[in-house]
Design a protein around this motif. Structure first.
Motif, PDB file in Angstrom:
ATOM      1  N   LYS A  79       6.133   9.767  -1.572  1.00 26.34           N
ATOM      2  CA  LYS A  79       5.681   8.617  -1.998  1.00 26.34           C
ATOM      3  C   LYS A  79       6.026   7.219  -1.280  1.00 26.34           C
ATOM      4  CE  LYS A  79       5.246  10.370  -6.815  1.00 26.34           C
ATOM      5  NZ  LYS A  79       5.344  10.225  -7.902  1.00 26.34           N
ATOM      6  N   ARG A  80       5.420   7.010  -0.457  1.00 26.08           N
ATOM      7  CA  ARG A  80       6.077   5.903   0.717  1.00 26.08           C
ATOM      8  C   ARG A  80       5.064   4.426   0.387  1.00 26.08           C
ATOM      9  NH1 ARG A  80       5.030   4.513   5.997  1.00 26.08           N
ATOM     10  NH2 ARG A  80       6.762   3.643   7.884  1.00 26.08           N
ATOM     11  N   ARG A  81       6.095   3.335   0.078  1.00 29.13           N
ATOM     12  CA  ARG A  81       6.149   2.622  -0.613  1.00 29.13           C
ATOM     13  C   ARG A  81       6.214   1.073   0.718  1.00 29.13           C
ATOM     14  NH1 ARG A  81       8.268  -0.962  -5.166  1.00 29.13           N
ATOM     15  NH2 ARG A  81       6.985  -2.630  -5.384  1.00 29.13           N
ATOM     16  N   GLN A  97      13.690   4.627  11.815  1.00 30.51           N
ATOM     17  CA  GLN A  97      13.289   5.196  10.705  1.00 30.51           C
ATOM     18  C   GLN A  97      13.752   4.002   9.995  1.00 30.51           C
ATOM     19  OE1 GLN A  97      12.375   8.679  10.316  1.00 30.51           O
ATOM     20  NE2 GLN A  97      11.824   6.717   8.146  1.00 30.51           N
ATOM     21  N   LEU A  98      12.080   2.602   9.440  1.00 28.67           N
ATOM     22  CA  LEU A  98      12.711   1.434   8.613  1.00 28.67           C
ATOM     23  C   LEU A  98      13.503   2.039   7.111  1.00 28.67           C
ATOM     24  CD1 LEU A  98       9.670  -0.393   8.696  1.00 28.67           C
ATOM     25  CD2 LEU A  98      11.771  -0.490  10.342  1.00 28.67           C
ATOM     26  N   THR A  99      14.339   0.743   7.101  1.00 27.12           N
ATOM     27  CA  THR A  99      14.954   1.563   5.039  1.00 27.12           C
ATOM     28  C   THR A  99      14.723  -0.269   4.137  1.00 27.12           C
ATOM     29  OG1 THR A  99      17.276   0.319   6.203  1.00 27.12           O
ATOM     30  CG2 THR A  99      16.719   2.417   6.112  1.00 27.12           C
ATOM     31  N   PHE A 159       0.987  -1.595   0.060  1.00 26.89           N
ATOM     32  CA  PHE A 159      -0.019   0.343   0.059  1.00 26.89           C
ATOM     33  C   PHE A 159       1.333   1.174   0.042  1.00 26.89           C
ATOM     34  CE2 PHE A 159       0.955  -0.549   4.652  1.00 26.89           C
ATOM     35  CZ  PHE A 159       1.029   0.442   5.009  1.00 26.89           C
ATOM     36  N   THR A 160      -0.150   2.085  -0.255  1.00 24.81           N
ATOM     37  CA  THR A 160       0.536   3.871  -0.231  1.00 24.81           C
ATOM     38  C   THR A 160      -0.694   5.104   0.001  1.00 24.81           C
ATOM     39  OG1 THR A 160      -0.042   4.148  -3.006  1.00 24.81           O
ATOM     40  CG2 THR A 160       2.073   3.281  -2.221  1.00 24.81           C
ATOM     41  N   ALA A 161       0.252   6.035   0.183  1.00 22.46           N
ATOM     42  CA  ALA A 161      -0.943   6.815   0.937  1.00 22.46           C
ATOM     43  C   ALA A 161      -2.008   7.218   0.040  1.00 22.46           C
ATOM     44  CB  ALA A 161      -0.416   7.780   1.440  1.00 22.46           C
ATOM     45  N   ASP A 162      -2.693   6.491  -0.408  1.00 26.09           N
ATOM     46  CA  ASP A 162      -3.761   6.522  -1.790  1.00 26.09           C
ATOM     47  C   ASP A 162      -5.288   6.071  -1.358  1.00 26.09           C
ATOM     48  OD1 ASP A 162      -4.333   4.077  -1.460  1.00 26.09           O
ATOM     49  OD2 ASP A 162      -3.407   3.477  -3.058  1.00 26.09           O
ATOM     50  N   LEU A 163      -5.788   6.247   0.027  1.00 28.65           N
ATOM     51  CA  LEU A 163      -7.188   5.771   0.973  1.00 28.65           C
ATOM     52  C   LEU A 163      -7.188   4.317   0.529  1.00 28.65           C
ATOM     53  CD1 LEU A 163      -8.587   9.101   2.691  1.00 28.65           C
ATOM     54  CD2 LEU A 163      -8.492   6.481   2.976  1.00 28.65           C
ATOM     55  N   HIS A 200      11.144   4.589  -0.027  1.00 27.80           N
ATOM     56  CA  HIS A 200       9.481   6.731   0.252  1.00 27.80           C
ATOM     57  C   HIS A 200      10.718   7.686  -0.392  1.00 27.80           C
ATOM     58  CE1 HIS A 200       9.391   8.696   3.701  1.00 27.80           C
ATOM     59  NE2 HIS A 200       8.860   9.381   2.815  1.00 27.80           N
ATOM     60  N   THR A 201      10.720   7.856  -1.628  1.00 29.10           N
ATOM     61  CA  THR A 201      11.891   8.910  -2.445  1.00 29.10           C
ATOM     62  C   THR A 201      10.125  10.217  -2.084  1.00 29.10           C
ATOM     63  OG1 THR A 201       9.595   8.613  -4.405  1.00 29.10           O
ATOM     64  CG2 THR A 201      11.877   7.315  -3.615  1.00 29.10           C
ATOM     65  N   GLU A 202      11.360  11.643  -2.685  1.00 28.24           N
ATOM     66  CA  GLU A 202      10.971  12.820  -2.250  1.00 28.24           C
ATOM     67  C   GLU A 202       9.681  13.104  -1.093  1.00 28.24           C
ATOM     68  OE1 GLU A 202       8.546  13.171  -5.590  1.00 28.24           O
ATOM     69  OE2 GLU A 202       9.059  11.852  -7.720  1.00 28.24           O
ATOM     70  N   GLY A 203      10.822  12.717   0.129  1.00 26.84           N
ATOM     71  CA  GLY A 203      10.296  13.098   0.576  1.00 26.84           C
ATOM     72  C   GLY A 203      10.165  12.716   2.170  1.00 26.84           C
ATOM     73  N   SER A 204      10.126  13.098   3.477  1.00 32.14           N
ATOM     74  CA  SER A 204      10.556  12.396   4.349  1.00 32.14           C
ATOM     75  C   SER A 204       9.350  12.359   5.906  1.00 32.14           C
ATOM     76  CB  SER A 204      11.289  13.417   5.555  1.00 32.14           C
ATOM     77  OG  SER A 204      10.506  14.579   5.810  1.00 32.14           O
TER      78      SER A 204
END
Length: 478
Positions: free
Chosen positions: A429-431, A405-407, A253-257, A292-296
């Motif tokens: 974007k976090r997968r 912080q998981l990697t 999943f990602t943060a897309d509801l 996890h790209t383009e963010g923190s």
């Protein structure tokens, strides 16, 4: 009451078949003792499956060997066993003893006629055991407690119970439980968190180490995992069947509801356990951050619920009691096609203790999924709200929280009946992928691995009589 050598022989004279026991004669040294049988019937009958006895005379001497009763071997480490009208008593040592009811012992015979050696299922018809059954003979040996039971009119029945099994199964007095091997922890666990490598867990010995860490600490990391859903799913299946829920079987999943749950957003999540809305919440949860790209943000939070419960019990016993006494209803209602509530709806408190050992066995807490508290007694409403406030304060204390912080490449495994998890808010974007494993599948796999590598069952007992490549019939889980 008769004596054979150094062991008492308890016989109900009115039930002795075809005759009456008169006395026990002691033969000359080196020769067997004898039972004197008085009989008025010229019948032939057997006391054991392997020996038959003729009783044609009115007074016949029958040796103890013929009866299946041998002179007891003298070993200082053999417990002393005696029988009375209702129970067999075993003296293990000074001030240490156990008592077992006759009917209980007969019911737990594990000979091949009473207990299937392969399927490990009962063959004995428990409901045909006479309520007043009494042993014909009781004797201690190096193998365990040997008991001869009355059977049919022509046969008796022999049972042997290993000493280790009897000690592990004692109920009168109740078994003194061994201290839990669980390690309670707070934020300082960050200095040395439990971890294994992916290469290790692909072997059964490493899998044993992995699940033992989960049992001990409530969580464990697996490092060096290929950052793919396929490798992660294969890792999950090393433990057991993946449990399918409304979120799917193996999920990504990602943060897309895409599912009606706040886990599918970028919001922060407080410490919670999953599936409080299920009657049977999942046992293990596995997470793998694939990218996890383009963010923190998105740090993972872990809290040992057993540690916090212990703190609350010590510091606030009155409010702790409310948490294990007052059940909390819950729901999962974000999906139009599903509406989950436990059955019965309000039967499960946040803290569940074992009814016999009083050991904490489950933490069940997710305030976000809590339903209406309409079942609270009016005089406890304010105290209950105070109790959950204290509980939340203890959960959120810096000393209780372990942040990491998981990697990609590291899989986190959580005991969902013990460790609460959460996360900080994030952007980008976090997968993530992962799965649920049922608690029974997890416990089963761990029990099998303990048999293999610990040389013992789940309680460290009862390997007596274990055939090669076969589970012992005396395993204390059976």
């Amino acid at each position: 009451m008769l004596r054979v050598g150094f062991t008492r022989l308890c016989i109900s004279l009115r039930n002795w078949p075809h005759g009456t026991v008169k006395y026990l004669s002691r033969s000359a040294p080196g020769r067997p003792s004898s039972l004197i049988i008085s009989s008025t019937l010229g019948s032939r009958w057997t006391l054991s499956r392997s020996r038959s006895i003729s009783s044609a005379a009115t007074r016949e001497v029958v040796s103890s060997e013929q009866l299946g009763v041998t002179e007891p071997r003298v070993h200082s480490d053999i417990p002393v066993a005696n029988a009375d009208e209702r129970k067999v008593s075993i003296l293990w040592g000074p001030q240490r003893w156990s008592r077992f009811h006759h009917i209980w012992l007969r019911d737990h015979c594990r000979c091949p006629d009473c207990f299937h050696p392969i399927t490990k299922q009962r063959l004995l018809n428990t409901f045909e055991i006479p309520a007043d059954i009494k042993p014909i003979h009781v004797q201690g040996s190096t193998d365990g407690l040997e008991v001869i039971w009355p059977g049919t009119s022509t046969e008796s029945h022999s049972s042997v119970y290993p000493w280790t099994w009897l000690q592990a199964s004692t109920y009168d007095p109740a078994l003194q439980t061994t201290p839990s091997r669980k390690v309670l922890w707070g934020s300082k666990i960050e200095k040395s968190p439990p971890s294994v490598t992916y290469t290790e867990v692909m072997d059964d010995k490493g899998l044993h180490k992995w699940l033992t860490n989960v049992e001990t600490f409530g969580f464990c990391f697996v490092s060096g995992v290929p950052a793919t859903p396929e490798a992660t799913e294969e890792l999950c299946e090393r433990i057991g069947f993946i449990r399918e829920t409304q979120y799917g079987k193996f999920w990504e999943f990602t943060a897309d509801l895409s599912k009606g749950d706040t886990a599918y957003t970028t919001m922060a999540l407080g410490a919670h356990t999953d599936n409080t809305y299920f009657t049977d919440p999942c046992g293990l949860q596995l997470f793998h951050l694939l990218s996890h790209t383009e963010g923190s943000g998105g740090a993972t939070l872990l809290v040992d619920g057993f540690y916090v419960a212990a703190l609350m019990k010590e510091l606030y016993p009155k409010f702790h009691d409310l948490l294990y006494r007052v059940p909390i209803p819950a729901h999962a209602a974000g999906e139009p096609s599903a509406l989950y509530t436990p059955s019965p709806p309000a039967m499960y408190p946040p803290l569940r203790y074992h009814p016999s050992t009083e050991e904490l066995v489950q933490v069940r807490w997710n305030n976000d999924d809590r339903s209406v508290m309409s079942h609270l007694p009016p005089d406890e409403v304010e105290e209950w709200y105070q109790a959950i406030k204290i509980w939340n304060e203890l959960l959120t204390k810096p000393d209780s929280e372990y942040w990491i912080q998981l990697t990609p490449g590291t899989v986190l495994t959580i005991d969902n009946h013990r460790v609460l998890h959460g996360r900080s808010a994030f952007d980008g974007k976090r997968r993530v992928c992962g799965a649920y494993i049922g608690v029974d599948e997890y416990r089963s796999k761990l029990a099998v691995l303990k048999e293999k590598f610990d040389g013992a069952d789940a309680n460290g007992h009862n390997k007596a009589g274990k055939p090669v490549d076969s589970r012992s019939i005396w395993n204390s889980n059976l």
